[in-house]
Structure formats: structure tokens, C-alpha cells
Design an enzyme around this catalytic site. Structure first.
Site, PDB file in Angstrom:
ATOM      1  N   ARG A  45      19.635  -7.077  54.019  1.00 16.29           N
ATOM      2  CA  ARG A  45      18.591  -7.423  54.998  1.00 16.29           C
ATOM      3  C   ARG A  45      17.489  -6.377  54.895  1.00 16.29           C
ATOM      4  O   ARG A  45      17.622  -5.382  54.194  1.00 16.29           O
ATOM      5  CB  ARG A  45      19.126  -7.601  56.429  1.00 16.29           C
ATOM      6  CG  ARG A  45      20.324  -6.815  56.857  1.00 16.29           C
ATOM      7  CD  ARG A  45      20.080  -5.343  56.968  1.00 16.29           C
ATOM      8  NE  ARG A  45      18.868  -5.041  57.709  1.00 16.29           N
ATOM      9  CZ  ARG A  45      18.207  -3.904  57.627  1.00 16.29           C
ATOM     10  NH1 ARG A  45      18.630  -2.935  56.817  1.00 16.29           N
ATOM     11  NH2 ARG A  45      17.116  -3.673  58.328  1.00 16.29           N
ATOM     12  N   ARG A  88      15.721 -17.191  55.007  1.00 16.41           N
ATOM     13  CA  ARG A  88      15.214 -16.525  56.221  1.00 16.41           C
ATOM     14  C   ARG A  88      13.695 -16.738  56.274  1.00 16.41           C
ATOM     15  O   ARG A  88      13.010 -16.496  55.288  1.00 16.41           O
ATOM     16  CB  ARG A  88      15.553 -15.022  56.200  1.00 16.41           C
ATOM     17  CG  ARG A  88      17.072 -14.767  56.210  1.00 16.41           C
ATOM     18  CD  ARG A  88      17.386 -13.320  56.537  1.00 16.41           C
ATOM     19  NE  ARG A  88      17.129 -13.011  57.932  1.00 16.41           N
ATOM     20  CZ  ARG A  88      17.144 -11.766  58.427  1.00 16.41           C
ATOM     21  NH1 ARG A  88      17.389 -10.748  57.633  1.00 16.41           N
ATOM     22  NH2 ARG A  88      16.904 -11.558  59.709  1.00 16.41           N
ATOM     23  N   ASP A 238       8.082  -7.042  58.925  1.00 18.35           N
ATOM     24  CA  ASP A 238       8.564  -8.187  58.138  1.00 18.35           C
ATOM     25  C   ASP A 238       7.411  -9.049  57.655  1.00 18.35           C
ATOM     26  O   ASP A 238       7.513  -9.739  56.647  1.00 18.35           O
ATOM     27  CB  ASP A 238       9.544  -9.015  58.965  1.00 18.35           C
ATOM     28  CG  ASP A 238      10.841  -8.251  59.095  1.00 18.35           C
ATOM     29  OD1 ASP A 238      10.938  -7.414  60.013  1.00 18.35           O
ATOM     30  OD2 ASP A 238      11.723  -8.431  58.242  1.00 18.35           O
TER      31      ASP A 238
HETATM   32  O1  MRU Z   1      16.829  -8.846  60.469  1.00 14.96           O
HETATM   33  P1  MRU Z   1      16.580  -7.695  59.550  1.00 14.96           P
HETATM   34  O2  MRU Z   1      17.593  -6.615  59.642  1.00 14.96           O
HETATM   35  O3  MRU Z   1      16.336  -8.165  58.121  1.00 14.96           O
HETATM   36  O4  MRU Z   1      15.206  -7.096  60.065  1.00 14.96           O
HETATM   37  C1  MRU Z   1      14.688  -5.973  59.439  1.00 14.96           C
HETATM   38  C2  MRU Z   1      13.484  -5.428  60.081  1.00 14.96           C
HETATM   39  O5  MRU Z   1      12.988  -5.952  61.056  1.00 14.96           O
HETATM   40  C3  MRU Z   1      12.847  -4.252  59.408  1.00 14.96           C
HETATM   41  O6  MRU Z   1      12.253  -3.414  60.341  1.00 14.96           O
HETATM   42  C4  MRU Z   1      11.790  -4.760  58.428  1.00 14.96           C
HETATM   43  O7  MRU Z   1      12.334  -5.702  57.542  1.00 14.96           O
HETATM   44  C5  MRU Z   1      11.177  -3.663  57.635  1.00 14.96           C
HETATM   45  S1  MRU Z   1      12.315  -3.045  56.460  1.00 14.96           S
HETATM   46  C6  MRU Z   1      11.624  -1.926  55.473  1.00 14.96           C
END
Ligand code: MRU
Length: 348
Positions: A45, A88, A238
Site C-alpha cells: 500500500r 484501488r 495519494d
Molecule cells: O491506504 P493506504 O495505506 O495505501 O494509504 C496511504 C496513504 O494515504 C499515504 O499517505 C500516501 O499513499 C502517500 S505514501 C508515500
């Protein structure tokens, strides 16, 4: 350095982030369907990491195609890309990485390369994206470290570290670079309900690197800001819309509002591939809704009554007015973001 994911001839090896910090297990994903599963179920993730995983998934899928002709190969290649893109919806790096692989495929096809040669080049590209991500994070770290004062205590939310990328991290990369520059930096990590990326992953990574980390629950951040314990906030992203609105892990918006109220700078560290100029504002960013059990259960133990209504948006959007600066590998953008982000994206 922590190995988040790695290409091997047998398939993609990934640390299973669902099991950290109590178990360090490295399963191997041998088909593109297995890679898609790993992304959807959050074995891997973090926006940049899922981008690299998807690119590896495309390469793996292409290599495993048994087609009788180029047309059949192409049909299956498109299916692989669609399945990986359907895992996702919020992190734009996923779509960016798949598009990059598709564009390469089209280019090589037009140059008349054989299917076997195309597969070799797709694998090389995915491996290159892995290495490139680490260099990007280091450059971002160098650009962001100047914003972190010596002796600072930094709040971070979720995990934007080595585990969320091919290595080094975005937000944690900035912190690592400040430490490497000789600054004394301490971190407060929000636990980040419901998936607990802060408690399980950020705390694990920083502790392993001997960077002082204090774990707090999400609802403690305002208290520590008001008490003068925090000097700045650094988070990842993201997807960043063209106007500088930032989608990041659920709870980021609350942290940003609290930071403004307490006159604390709120920084976002993200690679250029996270900036989506095709998405005008944060209102246009799709927000993933995840399974209810992530909210109702912790490690299989039920916390809430049966039959109640549950909401589980995985991300929220922080409006650009709360963002002090956006740190990228090409430099630091400040408001007005519509201009500054466009300049960074186009300044390749
Ligand atoms: O749901 P996740 O764990 O994939 O979400 C990750 C995040 O929100 C991070 O802060 C984001 O991807 C930045 S990672 C360098």
C-alpha cells in the site's frame, strides 16, 4: 534499507504489510491476478508503492501470456491493465504507472519488436520504475529537509515511508534527509485508524532507523499542537489536484485544520507522479470506500454491535488553503498552486 517489493524471475516479492510489525513475511506473487490481489488487500500500500507494484504486475502478466498471435496478446495485455487499474481508485500513481507501461508497449509495437522482446523491455521498465522511485524520494528529501528546523518535532499521519514507496519514503524521506543532514528531529506518529498504518508501519520503520518516535492516537494531535509540542506536519499524498487540493489518508484533513488553527506549517511530500493536472479540484477525486470490518474489528476482535451502519472512506481531501507547501523531487510548490504545480509538472 527496508525492501517493500522486489522483482524476481519467479514473480514479485513483497513484504506483507498486513502482518507488520509482529511478523515479517515476504510472500511471492507469481501472476498478475496475485499482484492485483496484493494491491487490493493492502499487502502492499502507499501511492508510489502500488504504482511500482502495478507496473511489475503488468510486466509479469505480459510475460505469462500464451497467445497464438499479436492480436490475442494485445487483448490479454489490455485485460491485465484493466484488472490492475480496478484495484484501488484514489492513488493516481496506480493509473500513472499502468499508463506508462501501456505507452511503452504501444511504442515498442510500432517499432516492430517481437512479443518476446516487448516482454523483456516491459520487465526492464518496471525494474527501472522501482529504482527511479528511490532516487525521486531522495531528491524530495533533499528539497524538503531545508524546511525542517534543527530540533523540530514533526507530526506525520498514516505511513508515507519506505513501506509506502520503493524505498526511503516521501514524508518520512524528508524526515530521513533532515536527520542525515545532521539535524535533531523527533516524530509524533498518528496511529491512523482504522488500518493503523501509523501504529504498525511508521512506528516500526522509524524505530528501526533509530529516529525518535512517539505514537499517539489520532484524537491527540490537537492537544499536542496546542501544548506547543509540534513544530510542523509532514504527510504524503495519494492524489494532488491541479489546484493543490490533496487527497491523503482519512484524518489528514482534520490534522491540516488543526495545524492552521495552531499556526503550524503543514507540508505535503509527493512525487510529480502524484500530481494529477487532469483532476481540477479535490471534489473530483474518487474516494475509496473500504470494507466495514476494518472499522468494526481489530485483529479479528469485534468492537461494535452487530447491525449498525458503518462508513469507511479510506481517504479525505485537504483543501489547498491548509497546505503550506508541496515538496516534490523537482522543487517546492507554494500557493497559488494552479500555477506552481503546473510549472513543476511541465518542467521535466
Ligand atoms: O491506504 P493506504 O495505506 O495505501 O494509504 C496511504 C496513504 O494515504 C499515504 O499517505 C500516501 O499513499 C502517500 S505514501 C508515500
Amino acid at each position: 534499507m527496508i525492501k517493500t517489493l522486489e522483482w524476481t524471475d519467479e514473480g514479485v516479492v513483497m513484504i506483507d504489510q498486513r502482518l507488520l510489525p509482529t511478523e515479517e513475511v515476504y510472500p511471492i506473487f507469481k501472476t498478475y491476478e496475485e499482484v492485483a490481489y496484493a494491491i487490493k488487500e493492502m499487502v502492499v500500500r502507499g501511492a508510489p508503492a502500488i504504482g511500482v507494484a502495478a507496473a511489475m504486475g503488468v510486466a509479469l502478466g505480459a510475460r505469462n501470456i500464451t497467445a497464438k498471435d499479436a492480436a490475442q496478446f494485445e487483448q490479454q495485455f489490455q485485460l491485465i491493465c484493466e484488472v490492475l487499474a480496478g484495484t484501488r481508485p484514489t492513488a493516481v500513481n496506480l493509473f500513472w504507472a499502468i499508463e506508462r507501461m501501456k505507452t511503452l508497449y504501444e511504442k515498442l509495437k510500432s517499432e516492430g519488436l517481437s512479443l518476446a522482446e516487448i516482454c523483456v523491455r516491459l520487465i526492464e521498465e518496471a525494474k527501472h520504475m522501482h529504482e527511479e522511485d528511490v532516487s525521486i524520494n531522495k531528491a524530495m528529501g533533499t528539497n524538503g529537509a531545508t524546511l525542517i528546523p534543527d530540533g523540530a518535532t514533526v507530526l506525520t499521519h498514516c505511513n508515507a515511508g519506505a513501506l509506502a514507496t520503493a524505498g526511503y519514503g516521501t514524508a518520512l524521506g524528508v524526515i530521513r534527509a533532515a536527520v542525515e543532514a545532521g539535524k535533531k528531529v523527533a516524530v509524533y506518529a498518528d496511529e491512523t485508524r482504522p488500518f493503523l498504518q501509523g501504529a504498525r508501519l511508521t512506528a516500526w520503520e522509524l524505530h528501526k532507523d533509530n529516529i525518535p518516535v512517539t505514537l499517539i492516537t489520532d484524537n491527540m494531535a490537537g492537544h499536542f499542537m496546542k501544548a506547543g509540542k509540534l513544530d510542523c506536519v509532514v504527510v504524503g499524498a495519494d492524489r494532488i489536484a491541479a489546484n493543490g487540493d490533496v487527497a491523503n489518508k482519512i484524518g489528514t484533513y482534520s490534522v491540516a485544520v488543526l495545524a492552521k488553527e495552531n499556526n503550524i506549517p503543514f507540508y505535503v511530500a509527493a512525487p510529480i507522479s502524484t500530481i494529477d493536472l487532469n483532476t481540477k479540484t479535490g471534489d473530483d477525486i474518487p474516494i475509496e470506500e473500504r470494507p466495514q470490518t476494518e472499522v468494526t474489528h481489530v485483529k479479528g476482535t469485534q468492537l461494535s454491535p452487530e447491525g449498525i451502519t458503518i462508513a469507511n472512506p479510506a481517504f479525505d481531501v485537504t483543501p489547498n488553503r491548509y497546505v503550506t507547501a508541496i515538496i516534490t523531487e523537482r522543487g517546492v510548490a507554494r500557493a497559488p498552486y494552479t500555477e506552481s504545480l503546473q510549472a513543476l509538472v511541465q518542467g521535466a
